[in-house]
Design a protein around this motif. Structure first.
Motif, PDB file in Angstrom:
ATOM      1  N   PRO A 202       0.828  -1.226   0.000  1.00 56.23           N
ATOM      2  CA  PRO A 202       0.000   0.000   0.000  1.00 56.23           C
ATOM      3  C   PRO A 202       0.853   1.263   0.000  1.00 56.23           C
ATOM      4  CG  PRO A 202      -0.583  -1.517   1.800  1.00 56.23           C
ATOM      5  CD  PRO A 202       0.726  -1.952   1.260  1.00 56.23           C
TER       6      PRO A 202
ATOM      7  N   VAL B  70      -4.978   1.262  -0.475  1.00 57.22           N
ATOM      8  CA  VAL B  70      -4.859   0.525  -1.731  1.00 57.22           C
ATOM      9  C   VAL B  70      -5.815   1.165  -2.720  1.00 57.22           C
ATOM     10  CG1 VAL B  70      -5.134  -1.699  -2.877  1.00 57.22           C
ATOM     11  CG2 VAL B  70      -4.273  -1.624  -0.519  1.00 57.22           C
TER      12      VAL B  70
ATOM     13  N   ALA C 159      -2.415  -7.655   1.284  1.00 55.34           N
ATOM     14  CA  ALA C 159      -1.695  -6.405   1.504  1.00 55.34           C
ATOM     15  C   ALA C 159      -1.305  -6.291   2.967  1.00 55.34           C
ATOM     16  CB  ALA C 159      -2.551  -5.206   1.099  1.00 55.34           C
TER      17      ALA C 159
END
Length: 543
Positions: free
Chosen positions: A285, A291, A311
């Motif tokens: 990110p 994101v 993530a």
């Protein structure tokens, strides 16, 4: 008359020239206050250069004119400077519109010359006040030291001491206090749970009661990323049939170390069946943990939802601040997550494992690039990566751009025929390449007008390669290179510039669709379906 003696004639002349050329266009359209700040710093920088030239003239004992002539020259400098500044202020609107028209923005009728002049004047006076304070401190320290050591050594020691004291005040008092305030604000924002984002009830969802990850540990951006995904019914409106995509997100508070969070991410990804999907996206990110929904939604639609992504958050601060304060931590987190996911993925039978891609935007692109060493993956490479808006500090990007094929522009380079690395922007580009794009693919998405990508400290003394002709279609032909001033313009573009979607550092869903479509090459997509998808993503509103 006393006001005329207050300023250096050489400083005023050079400063006004810097002020005037700072009104010319750069990469991003500017509002009046932002332009005023740029022009104020440019005026201050030029004034300092002029004062230095005057000092050097005297230091070298070059003959000068008499006092009477100096008085006349001072007034000539004041009048000329005023006319020059006024003339360029009247042209500023035209220059700004040359940028706005390229970005499909409405033209403005004026850029508030009075606002620019007032803000620039205040910034200049602030800089000059700081400069005079530094000079007084320097002289004070030098005089004290002259009583004990030789004069020249005292001057040098006083200069070093003044710099050290100023730096201590700025770094320990001003910056530390500001960072603590900003950190507190963003920490509270990161912890806030909005009412519409309740703890998931589905036991297979990350953050549910059955999950290895707690919902409250996800962070604000993590919860948004998980809650606002498109579902199978949304994707099926474009593809006909679809699955619910799998998303996993590990927040900063989920574990004490990057390694613990990376292990949690791996365990949760296995629990929800992420490795059973044919595609897996490893996301780094931005600094806040954000994101870009346009990026992940695009690939989920293109693959009919039959994809998993994971993530890991490393900060909750905006990327420029995270880059200054948590640079190493972001790299360590990205490396730990890559080693965890890639390590398990590479241990799977090649016929049964998903195709693995990396993704990062902005600071995420930088840390994603840093997350692995090519020597560690050369025997068993993952499938590819999409890095959008890579900061100018990205080593791989800089090397590839510097070693680009002869004849290709710096803003859309070709590298070794495009066999591994390819570049694209708002207008395309990935199809270009003399060589076949191999199985291992790296794709860069970068707008020609993105200052995060094309800022260069060296622009203070040399013309950047991306300014050579031919230029990118979204860069004004009126943009020219000027020593020092161009660097200040690009620096302000980078920190305060806001461009419309599809330009600058704002990447549109259609940009991602095109990039992913070329990188992953999913079957069954023609121009008609891609157009429909772009319209769908542009209007995407999960609520």
């Amino acid at each position: 008359m006393r006001l005329a003696h207050y300023f250096s004639s050489a400083g005023l002349l050079v400063g006004t020239i810097f002020f005037a050329i700072s009104l010319t266009p750069s990469l991003i359209p500017r509002e009046g206050v932002v332009q005023g700040v740029i022009s104020g710093f440019s005026l201050a920088a030029g004034y300092a250069v002029g004062v230095f030239i005057a000092w050097l003239w005297g230091f070298l004992e070059i003959p000068s004119v008499g006092a009477r002539t100096q008085r006349w020259l001072r007034w000539v400098a004041i009048i000329f400077s005023g006319l020059l500044a006024l003339g360029f202020l009247l042209q500023a609107t035209k220059w700004q519109n040359s940028v706005r028209s390229l970005m499909e923005l409405e033209e403005v009728s004026g850029v508030r010359p009075l606002t620019i002049a007032v803000v620039a004047g205040l910034v200049f006076l602030l800089c000059q006040g700081i400069g005079k304070l530094f000079r007084r401190l320097f002289h004070f320290l030098s005089r004290k030291l002259e009583r004990r050591i030789p004069q020249r050594i005292a001057l040098f020691a006083g200069f070093v001491g003044a710099i050290a004291l100023f730096w201590a005040i700025v770094s320990e008092v001003v910056l530390t206090s500001a960072l603590r305030t900003v950190d507190g604000i963003y920490q509270r924002l990161d912890a806030k749970i909005v009412p519409e984002m309740k703890t998931p009830s589905d036991p297979m969802a990350p953050g549910s009661s059955a999950s290895l990850l707690r919902w409250q540990d996800m962070g604000h951006q993590g919860r948004r990323y998980l809650a606002l995904r498109p579902m199978a019914k949304d994707i099926a409106e474009v593809t006909g049939t679809a699955k619910d995509p799998i998303r996993v997100y590990v927040g900063l508070n989920a574990g004490d170390t990057p390694e613990k969070r990376a292990q949690l991410a791996l365990d949760e990804l296995k629990r929800v069946g992420g490795f059973d999907r044919p595609y897996l996206i490893l996301i780094t990110p931005t600094g806040t943990g954000w994101v870009d929904p346009g990026a992940i939604n695009a690939i989920e639609y293109l693959l009919g939802g039959d994809v998993a992504s994971v993530a890991g958050q490393y900060s909750y601060l905006p990327s420029p601040i995270a880059l200054m304060t948590e640079d190493a931590y972001g790299r360590e987190t990205a490396q730990a997550l890559f080693q965890s996911i890639y390590g398990y993925w590479s241990s799977m039978p090649k016929s049964a494992r998903p195709r693995l891609y990396l993704f990062g935007l902005s600071l995420g692109a930088l840390n994603s690039d840093r997350s692995f060493d090519f020597y560690d993956i050369i025997d068993d490479p993952f499938d590819g990566a999409l890095w959008a808006g890579p900061p100018f500090r990205s080593d791989t990007w800089r090397q590839v751009t510097a070693e680009r094929d002869k004849g290709s522009p710096a803003w859309l380079p070709q590298f070794r025929g495009g066999a591994v690395v390819r570049f694209g922007n708002h207008f395309g580009g990935y199809q270009k390449g003399k060589a076949k794009w191999g199985n291992f693919r790296l794709a860069y998405l970068q707008h020609g007008s993105d200052p995060i990508v094309f800022f260069d400290p060296g622009a203070a003394y040399r013309k950047p390669a991306w300014m050579e002709k031919p230029r990118a279609r979204d860069v004004s032909p009126d943009l020219q290179w000027y020593p020092i001033v161009t660097m200040l313009q690009l620096g302000m573009d980078m920190h305060a510039g806001i461009a419309p979607m599809g330009y600058g550092h704002s990447y549109a869903p259609a940009d991602y669709v095109h990039a992913w479509h070329q990188l992953v090459a999913p079957a069954g997509w023609d121009e008609e379906k891609l157009t429909l998808l772009n319209k769908k993503l542009l209007k995407w509103n999960p609520r």
